[in-house]
Design a protein around this motif. Structure first.
Motif, PDB file in Angstrom:
ATOM      1  N   UNK A 135      10.729  -1.493   3.228  1.00  0.00           N
ATOM      2  CA  UNK A 135      11.396  -1.263   1.943  1.00  0.00           C
ATOM      3  C   UNK A 135      12.214   0.014   1.937  1.00  0.00           C
ATOM      4  N   UNK A 136      11.976   0.881   2.930  1.00  0.00           N
ATOM      5  CA  UNK A 136      12.733   2.130   3.014  1.00  0.00           C
ATOM      6  C   UNK A 136      13.787   2.059   4.117  1.00  0.00           C
ATOM      7  N   UNK A 155       5.197   2.723   0.162  1.00  0.00           N
ATOM      8  CA  UNK A 155       6.567   3.182  -0.102  1.00  0.00           C
ATOM      9  C   UNK A 155       6.536   4.455  -0.971  1.00  0.00           C
ATOM     10  N   UNK A 156       5.768   4.392  -2.053  1.00  0.00           N
ATOM     11  CA  UNK A 156       5.698   5.557  -2.943  1.00  0.00           C
ATOM     12  C   UNK A 156       5.084   6.761  -2.231  1.00  0.00           C
ATOM     13  N   UNK A 170      -2.673  10.900   2.618  1.00  0.00           N
ATOM     14  CA  UNK A 170      -3.489  11.632   1.632  1.00  0.00           C
ATOM     15  C   UNK A 170      -3.047  11.285   0.207  1.00  0.00           C
ATOM     16  N   UNK A 171      -1.750  11.232   0.007  1.00  0.00           N
ATOM     17  CA  UNK A 171      -1.254  10.906  -1.328  1.00  0.00           C
ATOM     18  C   UNK A 171      -1.586   9.477  -1.733  1.00  0.00           C
ATOM     19  N   UNK A 172      -1.746   8.602  -0.709  1.00  0.00           N
ATOM     20  CA  UNK A 172      -1.962   7.184  -1.015  1.00  0.00           C
ATOM     21  C   UNK A 172      -3.411   6.865  -1.337  1.00  0.00           C
ATOM     22  N   UNK A 173      -4.367   7.736  -0.925  1.00  0.00           N
ATOM     23  CA  UNK A 173      -5.781   7.386  -1.040  1.00  0.00           C
ATOM     24  C   UNK A 173      -6.192   6.925  -2.441  1.00  0.00           C
TER      25      UNK A 173
END
Lengths: 226, 251
Positions: A43-44, A107-108, A142-145
């Motif tokens: 998607x990126x 993606x985010x 880490x941000x996705x956890x």
């Protein structure tokens, strides 16, 4: 006391369903994660074709009910000569479904890494894959956890839907109990409680993981921001 | 031959022309300070040199190699040019020592022990060896920027480009970073520094370049530019930053 005795009596039968629920959920989550990483990165992509393929996948899955997806894979696909047993069909449906949601999380997560990080890594002479491997990915994961655990919890609850194609997981076994005991109140209460315990525990583990792997000095969830 | 040569460099974002034809060169061992109002294109200019920003037109040469050639090995060129950012851009998930050792390992191909001993030696050199096993966000801004400078320096670059290295710092932390930069300059490093620190520029610069609205308006020694500016635009800009400095010095 009697209702509690009844629940204790049916508990061993329900717990066999918990095993199936957990197997279905975790396998689907794992396959979904692989799909999610691929579709999320796609998607990126600058490549039009890769971008359109992954976007189409994500949008179709997010735009249709999971129940319909399960029914289509189990009852619809045999028309194309693809016959799956209920358990496999359930896992396939949940994996594809979860993959689309995890793609958005991936993606985010990648997009949340500031541009300056990429610039710094490039300016040091790293190749693009090295920037991704050593700088973006470790921070993005880490941000996705929190979002991934949220997705796992959702998946565990949604896995009850595969009961409609006859997978003997927790909800299905609850239906069996009701069929011979005519006691839906106690039975579904017990089933709900078991789901709650599984999901609540997962959330707690997630919170622990988040704190365990937090970047020192960075603001954590639950810390004040005002 | 100049180490860096920029010829008629232009950069446009849609309708906005940020750089309108910049020509300048940097000789080996030279210290150049670039100044100008915010939004005048200074950062864009520095980033174009290492192609973190793609120029719209014009040519850039580094050590005789055309950086703007689409087929050039830009990764190889970036390895030879150190870049320091306004916002430090340390990797927050890596300890201070790993911030320096990681590029040594993956870019220079050093072995683990070699990279670590080199990183530690560099940290000693800037007086931060006791912070080696801390994480960047546990350091003050000044310390973070010193580590960022050390990280670029550890790669043994031919030239260092510094984009407003003290602008994001609290006033009392500016000094330690400028001292480090003066130290590096004394050792003969070629440097291009974008800054608003007039005293520092006067001390360190061989040449000062003033950029405004995407063009070079003034260029010369610090003496010429600061005390005998030829253009009204330069005077206006200097008045503005000098007044700001007076305010900052007031109690």
């Amino acid at each position: 006391m009697e209702p509690i005795l009844f629940i204790l009596k049916i508990l061993p039968f329900l717990l066999k369903g918990v095993k199936i629920t957990l197997i279905v959920s975790f396998i689907s989550f794992a396959i979904g994660f692989v799909l999610g990483i691929m579709a999320g990165i796609a998607r990126l992509s600058d490549n039009r074709l890769i971008y359109s393929l992954s976007s189409t996948y994500v949008e179709i899955i997010r735009g249709t009910p999971l129940l319909v997806q399960i029914l289509f894979i189990y009852f619809g696909l045999p028309r194309l000569g693809i016959n799956l047993d209920p358990l496999t069909a359930g896992i396939v449906a949940l994996s594809i479904n979860s993959g689309a949601y995890q793609a958005e999380i991936v993606r985010a997560g990648i997009q949340s890494i500031p541009r300056g990080q990429v610039e710094a890594a490039l300016s040091l002479g790293m190749k693009e894959w090295q920037v991704f491997r050593y700088v973006i990915l470790p921070q993005a994961v880490r941000n996705m956890v929190p979002a991934l655990v949220n997705e796992l919890v959702t998946l565990i609850k949604d896995s009850s839907l595969v009961s409609v194609i006859g997978v003997a997981e927790l909800t299905r076994r609850g239906e069996y109990v009701v069929a011979w005991s005519f006691r839906p109140f106690e039975t579904y209460l017990a089933v709900a409680l078991i789901y709650f315990i599984i999901c609540f525990t997962s959330s707690k583990i997630s919170r622990y993981l988040e704190e365990r792997f937090a970047i020192p000095g960075m603001m954590r969830r639950g810390s004040r921001w005002l | 031959m100049a180490l860096i040569e920029v010829i008629d460099l232009k950069k446009r974002y849609g309708d906005l022309e940020v750089l309108k034809g910049i020509d300048f060169h940097v000789e080996k061992g030279e210290r150049i300070v670039i100044m100008g109002p915010s939004g005048s294109g200074k950062t864009t200019l520095l980033k174009c040199i290492v192609r973190l920003v793609e120029p719209t037109s014009g040519k850039i040469f580094f050590d005789g190699i055309e950086v703007t050639d689409p087929d050039v090995d830009i990764v190889e060129i970036r390895r030879r040019i150190g870049f320091v950012f306004q916002s430090f851009n340390l990797f927050p998930h890596l300890k201070v020592i790993d911030n320096i050792a990681l590029p040594l390992r993956v870019v220079k191909g050093m072995r683990r022990e070699e990279a670590y001993s080199r990183a530690l030696a560099i940290l000693k050199g800037i007086g931060l060896e006791d912070k080696a096993y801390n994480y960047p966000l546990q350091l003050s801004g000044g310390q973070q920027q010193r580590v960022a400078i050390a990280r670029a320096l550890a790669m043994d670059p031919d030239v260092m480009l510094l984009d407003e290295p003290t602008s994001a710092l609290d006033p009392e932390l500016v000094g330690e970073v400028l001292e480090l930069l003066e130290d590096i300059a004394r050792k003969g490093m070629t440097m291009v520094i974008v800054t608003h620190e007039v005293d520092f520029a006067e001390d360190i610069a061989d040449r000062v370049i003033i950029i405004d609205e995407g063009v070079i308006v003034e260029e010369g020694t610090p003496e010429e530019v600061f005390y005998h500016p030829r253009k009204e635009r330069t005077r206006r800009f200097l008045r503005r930053i000098l007044r700001k400095r007076l305010h900052a010095k007031a109690p």
